[in-house]
Write an enzyme that holds these catalytic residues in place. Sequence first.
Site, PDB file in Angstrom:
ATOM      1  N   HIS A  94      -4.797   1.309   7.530  1.00 63.39           N
ATOM      2  CA  HIS A  94      -3.351   2.096   7.487  1.00 63.39           C
ATOM      3  C   HIS A  94      -3.225   3.265   6.318  1.00 63.39           C
ATOM      4  O   HIS A  94      -2.852   4.262   6.748  1.00 63.39           O
ATOM      5  CB  HIS A  94      -2.413   0.960   7.171  1.00 63.39           C
ATOM      6  CG  HIS A  94      -0.747   1.274   7.097  1.00 63.39           C
ATOM      7  ND1 HIS A  94       0.019   0.734   8.146  1.00 63.39           N
ATOM      8  CD2 HIS A  94      -0.284   2.277   6.584  1.00 63.39           C
ATOM      9  CE1 HIS A  94       1.131   1.267   7.929  1.00 63.39           C
ATOM     10  NE2 HIS A  94       1.236   2.170   6.861  1.00 63.39           N
ATOM     11  N   GLU A  95      -3.832   2.885   4.996  1.00 68.24           N
ATOM     12  CA  GLU A  95      -3.590   4.074   4.250  1.00 68.24           C
ATOM     13  C   GLU A  95      -4.566   5.186   4.570  1.00 68.24           C
ATOM     14  O   GLU A  95      -4.142   6.332   4.056  1.00 68.24           O
ATOM     15  CB  GLU A  95      -3.918   3.363   2.701  1.00 68.24           C
ATOM     16  CG  GLU A  95      -3.156   2.365   2.395  1.00 68.24           C
ATOM     17  CD  GLU A  95      -1.629   2.535   2.558  1.00 68.24           C
ATOM     18  OE1 GLU A  95      -1.122   3.508   2.498  1.00 68.24           O
ATOM     19  OE2 GLU A  95      -0.790   1.529   3.020  1.00 68.24           O
ATOM     20  N   GLN A 118       3.198  10.048   1.166  1.00 72.52           N
ATOM     21  CA  GLN A 118       4.210   9.152   1.641  1.00 72.52           C
ATOM     22  C   GLN A 118       5.179   9.299   0.281  1.00 72.52           C
ATOM     23  O   GLN A 118       6.276   8.902   0.285  1.00 72.52           O
ATOM     24  CB  GLN A 118       3.932   7.637   1.566  1.00 72.52           C
ATOM     25  CG  GLN A 118       3.422   7.279   2.759  1.00 72.52           C
ATOM     26  CD  GLN A 118       3.127   5.715   2.719  1.00 72.52           C
ATOM     27  OE1 GLN A 118       2.279   5.245   2.281  1.00 72.52           O
ATOM     28  NE2 GLN A 118       4.136   5.067   3.578  1.00 72.52           N
ATOM     29  N   CYS A 125       5.666  -0.142   7.419  1.00 75.39           N
ATOM     30  CA  CYS A 125       5.205   0.966   6.615  1.00 75.39           C
ATOM     31  C   CYS A 125       6.411   1.381   5.858  1.00 75.39           C
ATOM     32  O   CYS A 125       7.336   1.390   6.386  1.00 75.39           O
ATOM     33  CB  CYS A 125       4.753   2.090   7.628  1.00 75.39           C
ATOM     34  SG  CYS A 125       4.309   3.824   6.845  1.00 75.39           S
ATOM     35  N   LEU A 126       6.260   1.654   4.423  1.00 76.97           N
ATOM     36  CA  LEU A 126       7.384   2.019   3.783  1.00 76.97           C
ATOM     37  C   LEU A 126       8.061   3.243   4.345  1.00 76.97           C
ATOM     38  O   LEU A 126       9.283   3.763   4.015  1.00 76.97           O
ATOM     39  CB  LEU A 126       6.892   2.290   2.097  1.00 76.97           C
ATOM     40  CG  LEU A 126       6.559   0.984   1.454  1.00 76.97           C
ATOM     41  CD1 LEU A 126       5.901   1.519   0.137  1.00 76.97           C
ATOM     42  CD2 LEU A 126       7.624   0.170   1.435  1.00 76.97           C
ATOM     43  N   GLY A 131       0.705  -1.391  -0.256  1.00 80.45           N
ATOM     44  CA  GLY A 131      -0.168  -0.050  -0.094  1.00 80.45           C
ATOM     45  C   GLY A 131       0.733   1.268   0.020  1.00 80.45           C
ATOM     46  O   GLY A 131       2.068   1.238   0.696  1.00 80.45           O
ATOM     47  N   HIS A 174      -3.056   7.412   6.886  1.00 87.30           N
ATOM     48  CA  HIS A 174      -1.908   8.198   6.319  1.00 87.30           C
ATOM     49  C   HIS A 174      -2.686   9.469   5.801  1.00 87.30           C
ATOM     50  O   HIS A 174      -2.056  10.534   5.696  1.00 87.30           O
ATOM     51  CB  HIS A 174      -1.307   7.720   5.282  1.00 87.30           C
ATOM     52  CG  HIS A 174      -0.285   6.850   5.539  1.00 87.30           C
ATOM     53  ND1 HIS A 174       0.879   7.218   6.168  1.00 87.30           N
ATOM     54  CD2 HIS A 174       0.199   5.473   5.293  1.00 87.30           C
ATOM     55  CE1 HIS A 174       1.944   6.362   6.386  1.00 87.30           C
ATOM     56  NE2 HIS A 174       1.428   5.171   5.995  1.00 87.30           N
TER      57      HIS A 174
HETATM   58 ZN   LIG Z   1       2.458   3.421   5.867  1.00 87.85          ZN
END
Ligand SMILES: [Zn+2]
Length: 169
Positions: free
Chosen positions: A134-135, A50, A92-93, A45, A138
Amino acid sequence: MIYPIVKFGDPVLDKPSAPVTAFDDDLRKLVDDMFESMYAAHGVGLAAPQIGIAKRLAVIDTTLGEQEAEKLVLINPEIILSEGRQYEEEGCLSFPEIREKIVRAAKVRIRAQDANGKWFEMDGEELLARAFQHEIDHLDGVVFLFRMSALKRSLNLRKIRKMQNEGTW
Ligand SMILES: [Zn+2]
């Protein structure tokens, strides 16, 4: 085009993103670039903040690019129903090398627009439910560090500060 992934510490990750209003070729190009950037980073994701773009847009693919049909584009998404509880490990990236178990709803229903502006609803369970939550977090300026217990949050913050000081974050 592959965008570099913004890491925790960048203020773009801490503020709510603005709704997407133009469903044009620029948006579709951005969606393509987000998938490319997500696959390059081996994520399931990716939310627009991000990559430094404060818009309510996220892409998800829990198959890591294995199945074209699993590619999901969420524009202006919101959770309209949630139920149950799951407690599973997440990464998480924007937090390389950090994985922690996070409490999430077990099932959620979201409402979102696609790249053409068409509204749809979709249910998710398990990993997909986690990815939705999660997304969307963000897009609201909430990173998973703030979904951890106070103890895990402070341990991870210490680890991040150390890496920042060493120049490896
Ligand atoms: Zn993330």
